[in-house]
Design a protein around this motif. Structure first.
Motif, PDB file in Angstrom:
ATOM      1  N   GLY A 259       0.800  -1.227   0.000  1.00 22.80           N
ATOM      2  CA  GLY A 259       0.000   0.000   0.000  1.00 22.80           C
ATOM      3  C   GLY A 259       0.826   1.267   0.000  1.00 22.80           C
ATOM      4  N   ILE A 260       2.160   1.117  -0.117  1.00 21.20           N
ATOM      5  CA  ILE A 260       3.030   2.299  -0.143  1.00 21.20           C
ATOM      6  C   ILE A 260       2.914   2.978  -1.508  1.00 21.20           C
ATOM      7  N   ASN A 261       2.770   4.292  -1.510  1.00 21.74           N
ATOM      8  CA  ASN A 261       2.801   5.052  -2.752  1.00 21.74           C
ATOM      9  C   ASN A 261       3.735   6.242  -2.578  1.00 21.74           C
ATOM     10  N   LEU A 262       3.925   6.974  -3.668  1.00 20.29           N
ATOM     11  CA  LEU A 262       4.891   8.083  -3.646  1.00 20.29           C
ATOM     12  C   LEU A 262       4.515   9.126  -2.610  1.00 20.29           C
ATOM     13  N   PHE A 263       3.209   9.397  -2.460  1.00 23.75           N
ATOM     14  CA  PHE A 263       2.759  10.397  -1.481  1.00 23.75           C
ATOM     15  C   PHE A 263       3.133   9.973  -0.058  1.00 23.75           C
ATOM     16  N   LYS A 264       2.895   8.692   0.256  1.00 26.31           N
ATOM     17  CA  LYS A 264       3.232   8.193   1.586  1.00 26.31           C
ATOM     18  C   LYS A 264       4.746   8.203   1.819  1.00 26.31           C
ATOM     19  N   LEU A 265       5.514   7.874   0.768  1.00 29.26           N
ATOM     20  CA  LEU A 265       6.970   7.897   0.892  1.00 29.26           C
ATOM     21  C   LEU A 265       7.467   9.294   1.242  1.00 29.26           C
ATOM     22  N   CYS A 266       6.917  10.282   0.554  1.00 32.03           N
ATOM     23  CA  CYS A 266       7.380  11.657   0.763  1.00 32.03           C
ATOM     24  C   CYS A 266       6.950  12.234   2.120  1.00 32.03           C
ATOM     25  N   GLN A 267       5.989  11.595   2.757  1.00 33.25           N
ATOM     26  CA  GLN A 267       5.587  12.044   4.092  1.00 33.25           C
ATOM     27  C   GLN A 267       6.604  11.633   5.156  1.00 33.25           C
ATOM     28  N   THR A 268       7.430  10.623   4.833  1.00 35.36           N
ATOM     29  CA  THR A 268       8.472  10.173   5.758  1.00 35.36           C
ATOM     30  C   THR A 268       9.733  10.990   5.503  1.00 35.36           C
ATOM     31  N   LYS A 269      10.188  11.729   6.525  1.00 30.85           N
ATOM     32  CA  LYS A 269      11.276  12.686   6.337  1.00 30.85           C
ATOM     33  C   LYS A 269      12.546  12.041   5.784  1.00 30.85           C
ATOM     34  N   ARG A 272      12.007  10.958   2.169  1.00 35.32           N
ATOM     35  CA  ARG A 272      11.896  12.128   1.289  1.00 35.32           C
ATOM     36  C   ARG A 272      13.271  12.713   0.991  1.00 35.32           C
ATOM     37  N   ARG A 273      14.070  12.872   2.031  1.00 33.70           N
ATOM     38  CA  ARG A 273      15.408  13.447   1.835  1.00 33.70           C
ATOM     39  C   ARG A 273      16.321  12.479   1.078  1.00 33.70           C
ATOM     40  N   GLY A 274      16.157  11.181   1.334  1.00 35.96           N
ATOM     41  CA  GLY A 274      16.916  10.195   0.576  1.00 35.96           C
ATOM     42  C   GLY A 274      16.552  10.221  -0.900  1.00 35.96           C
ATOM     43  N   LEU A 275      15.249  10.342  -1.177  1.00 31.48           N
ATOM     44  CA  LEU A 275      14.792  10.414  -2.572  1.00 31.48           C
ATOM     45  C   LEU A 275      15.303  11.671  -3.269  1.00 31.48           C
ATOM     46  N   ILE A 276      15.293  12.792  -2.555  1.00 28.80           N
ATOM     47  CA  ILE A 276      15.805  14.041  -3.151  1.00 28.80           C
ATOM     48  C   ILE A 276      17.259  13.856  -3.567  1.00 28.80           C
ATOM     49  N   ARG A 485      13.443  -1.223   4.063  1.00 29.46           N
ATOM     50  CA  ARG A 485      12.079  -1.609   3.670  1.00 29.46           C
ATOM     51  C   ARG A 485      11.579  -0.832   2.459  1.00 29.46           C
ATOM     52  N   PHE A 486      12.224   0.320   2.142  1.00 32.32           N
ATOM     53  CA  PHE A 486      11.801   1.132   0.992  1.00 32.32           C
ATOM     54  C   PHE A 486      12.818   1.093  -0.153  1.00 32.32           C
ATOM     55  N   LEU A 546      29.168   3.919   6.500  1.00 29.72           N
ATOM     56  CA  LEU A 546      28.132   4.103   7.524  1.00 29.72           C
ATOM     57  C   LEU A 546      27.067   3.020   7.413  1.00 29.72           C
ATOM     58  N   PRO A 547      26.631   2.457   8.543  1.00 25.83           N
ATOM     59  CA  PRO A 547      25.496   1.536   8.509  1.00 25.83           C
ATOM     60  C   PRO A 547      24.225   2.297   8.162  1.00 25.83           C
ATOM     61  N   ILE A 548      23.219   1.573   7.679  1.00 20.46           N
ATOM     62  CA  ILE A 548      21.983   2.213   7.234  1.00 20.46           C
ATOM     63  C   ILE A 548      21.323   3.000   8.358  1.00 20.46           C
ATOM     64  N   GLU A 549      21.478   2.517   9.602  1.00 19.55           N
ATOM     65  CA  GLU A 549      20.874   3.227  10.737  1.00 19.55           C
ATOM     66  C   GLU A 549      21.488   4.610  10.904  1.00 19.55           C
ATOM     67  N   GLU A 550      22.802   4.706  10.704  1.00 20.22           N
ATOM     68  CA  GLU A 550      23.490   6.002  10.845  1.00 20.22           C
ATOM     69  C   GLU A 550      23.102   6.948   9.704  1.00 20.22           C
ATOM     70  N   ILE A 551      22.935   6.396   8.509  1.00 19.91           N
ATOM     71  CA  ILE A 551      22.511   7.214   7.367  1.00 19.91           C
ATOM     72  C   ILE A 551      21.120   7.784   7.629  1.00 19.91           C
ATOM     73  N   GLU A 552      20.232   6.958   8.191  1.00 23.05           N
ATOM     74  CA  GLU A 552      18.887   7.421   8.522  1.00 23.05           C
ATOM     75  C   GLU A 552      18.936   8.566   9.532  1.00 23.05           C
ATOM     76  N   LYS A 553      19.854   8.477  10.512  1.00 24.73           N
ATOM     77  CA  LYS A 553      19.977   9.547  11.520  1.00 24.73           C
ATOM     78  C   LYS A 553      20.449  10.852  10.877  1.00 24.73           C
ATOM     79  N   ILE A 554      21.396  10.732   9.930  1.00 23.60           N
ATOM     80  CA  ILE A 554      21.897  11.930   9.223  1.00 23.60           C
ATOM     81  C   ILE A 554      20.766  12.582   8.429  1.00 23.60           C
TER      82      ILE A 554
END
Length: 587
Positions: A259-269, A272-276, A485-486, A546-554
């Motif tokens: 049920g994930i769509n682009l709108f829902k993805l962009c709502q997650t900070k 969204r920043r990773g996609l940019i 997961r994304f 960097l592990p994925i967790e650290e990238i998410e924190k950045i």
């Protein structure tokens, strides 16, 4: 088409790869057979650049229509976009091996249609078929290699796909050069591509499906039988258990991401920043002009004043070789220098190279040889280009004005010196031969210039700077920057953005050079590379080590780390990144 290279790999991985391949050649056979898809990808990118020179000679409607030339190049890209989209579904539904077999069939059919094309329309149909095959192969080959390789050498084997892409480009220029004197020239160039596709089809028929796909489809015993061929007896049970856990985890993640769509993805900070960052890098990879060089380098060299098709192809071989060499340099530096630093160095070099090319083409246009009434009248009056004959200010014409006045005009250089005044004549084979019979050079795509070799130098510099950084890093960053997961859906969005940007650039380059001139076109790409540099400094985090967790924190706290040349706190001490050293601000 610039393809993705696998994760950064060091020399140790390659040593292990060679050692294991010696002990177990089955693994190397799997990787090589699937890697032919990368070779086809690279070959198609490079071959059209040389073939286009001869297609223009044979099909006059193509020679006089830049949009048609762009369509012949870009329809393969359009096909690849569709092929990549269909390929994802085919991979999941029917398996990696089946998807590769279908890609080979489409590529072979496309190669046959192109080689036997009697008009430009059939040629475009063949290019679409080839594009469909390229799109499927470009995403399936690395996937198959990754899933059928031992973990410790997986990166090295996937990287061979990247080598084969650039190697395929280099091979295409060699084959282009080999067939310049053969009857049918471009038909051989485009038709030869069917041979590796046929070879891969036969090899893949003899190889198994991906063990990971089989396991996920409930065919565990088949998967285990393949793993026993890949791993040693003491390792195989551990790998089977790891595969089970990995597949179970993937199924859970897929359920969570339904049920994930682009709108829902962009709502997650963080997403969204990773996609940019990820999508932006893929777009700028194309918008700084790489595929204008890969698709049109012989044409660019002719625009700089090299008249001979064969010479233009020979000189273009330099750019293809440097591109292949750059992918090797990238593997050495990517984990030593870091992603962001490599991007910045690459873009600064690209900016300088494009500025240099713009200046070279401006100077070449400014010093274009004049058109002489005496030289023109040296030929029969019926040979004179009508646009020149009817011009009110014919005395002020030069070669550039002659070629731009009408697709029906060509420039016949002076026999004493190509830079002296020449003749503006009708462009057809009869008059071209009459010009050559008097030991003169014939120009229809660019004008005689003493700066032609500087254009080659500019192209070489561009490739040297582009290939190790902007050529490979966008793909690596996209494989690291998204939450697990994304990662699939975000990676697909970024790859689609790359293909669409590729299509835009391929379909517009020749039209731009015709409308605003080659110099201004390269200047536009130069300005876009400045914008790309600013984007990298502001929006792209350093993901090295960097592990994925650290990238998410950045991404969560928006750490810009503008002073990218300095090590982060966690790289020095192994601790958390010092937030005080990171800039802030939302996007």
């Amino acid at each position: 088409m610039e393809g993705g290279v696998g994760h950064g790999t060091d020399a140790t991985a390659f040593k292990e790869c060679l050692a294991l391949s010696y002990k177990n050649p089955y693994v190397l056979r799997l990787a090589f057979s699937a890697g032919i898809g990368g070779l086809l990808f690279g070959y198609d990118t490079g071959v059209i650049s040389g073939a286009l020179l001869y297609i223009r000679d044979d099909f006059k409607d193509v020679d006089r229509n830049t949009v048609l030339q762009e369509s012949i190049v870009s329809m393969a890209v359009a096909g690849a976009i569709i092929g990549a989209a269909i390929g994802g579904w085919l991979n999941d539904k029917f398996g990696r091996r089946t998807a590769i077999l279908i890609a080979d069939f489409l590529f072979f059919v496309g190669a046959v249609i192109m080689a036997s094309a009697v008009n430009s329309a059939l040629l475009i149909v063949g290019r679409i078929f080839v594009g469909l095959g390229v799109g499927m192969a470009s995403m399936t080959a690395p996937l198959y290699i990754s899933e059928a390789s031992p973990a410790k050498i997986r990166g090295a084997l996937v990287s061979t796909n990247g080598f084969l892409i650039t190697g395929g480009q280099f091979l295409s220029y060699l084959i282009n050069l080999a067939f310049t004197k053969a009857p049918g020239t471009w038909r051989w160039m485009l038709g030869v591509a069917g041979l590796p596709a046929l070879l891969q089809f036969i090899l893949m028929l003899l190889l198994p499906e991906s063990p990971r796909w089989l396991y996920r489809k409930g065919r565990q015993e088949e998967a285990k039988a393949i793993l026993r061929k890949i791993y040693s007896a003491e390792q195989v049970e551990v790998e089977i258990q790891a595969l089970k856990e990995s597949v179970d985890k993937e199924i859970e993640e897929n359920k969570a991401s339904e049920g994930i769509n682009l709108f829902k993805l962009c709502q997650t900070k963080t997403v969204r920043r990773g996609l940019i960052a990820g999508v932006g890098l893929q777009i700028f990879q194309q918008f700084v002009g790489i595929n204008t060089v890969m698709y049109y380098s012989p044409t660019i060299i002719q625009l700089a004043g090299i008249a001979s098709n064969q010479t233009a192809l020979l000189l273009s071989l330099v750019t293809a070789g440097l591109n292949a060499f750059g992918s090797i340099i990238s593997i050495y530096f990517i984990d030593r220098t870091g992603r962001k630093k490599l991007l910045v160095i690459s873009l600064i070099g690209v900016m300088i190279s494009l500025g240099f090319l713009s200046a070279v083409f401006y100077e070449a246009t400014s010093t274009s040889p004049a058109v002489s009434m005496a030289e023109t009248s040296h030929f029969a009056a019926t040979f004179t280009c009508p646009a020149y004959h009817n011009a009110a200010s014919a005395t002020s014409w030069d070669c550039t004005r002659c070629l731009k006045a009408s697709p029906d005009c060509g420039f016949c250089a002076s026999p004493q010196n190509k830079l002296l005044p020449g003749a503006c004549l009708i462009s057809n084979d009869t008059i071209k031969d009459a010009c050559h019979d008097q030991d003169r050079l014939w120009y229809t795509r660019g004008c005689p210039s003493k700066y032609g070799w500087l254009a080659l130098l500019g192209l070489a510099l561009y490739i040297i700077f582009f290939s190790p950084g902007m050529g490979t890093v966008p793909w690596i960053v996209n494989s690291e920057i998204y939450p697990l997961r994304f990662r699939g859906i975000c990676g697909g969005i970024a790859a689609t953005a790359n293909w669409i940007s590729n299509l835009i650039v391929a379909q517009s380059f020749l039209s731009l050079t015709h409308a605003i001139g080659t110099s201004w076109t390269f200047l536009v790409f130069g300005v876009l590379s400045v914008v790309a540099l600013v984007f990298v400094l502001i929006c792209v985090p350093e993901t090295k080590g960097l592990p994925i967790e650290e990238i998410e924190k950045i991404l969560e706290r928006r750490g810009l780390h503008l002073m990218f040349w300095k090590k982060r706190a966690n790289e020095k001490n192994g601790g958390e990144v010092d937030a005080k050293k990171e800039g802030g601000g939302d996007v």
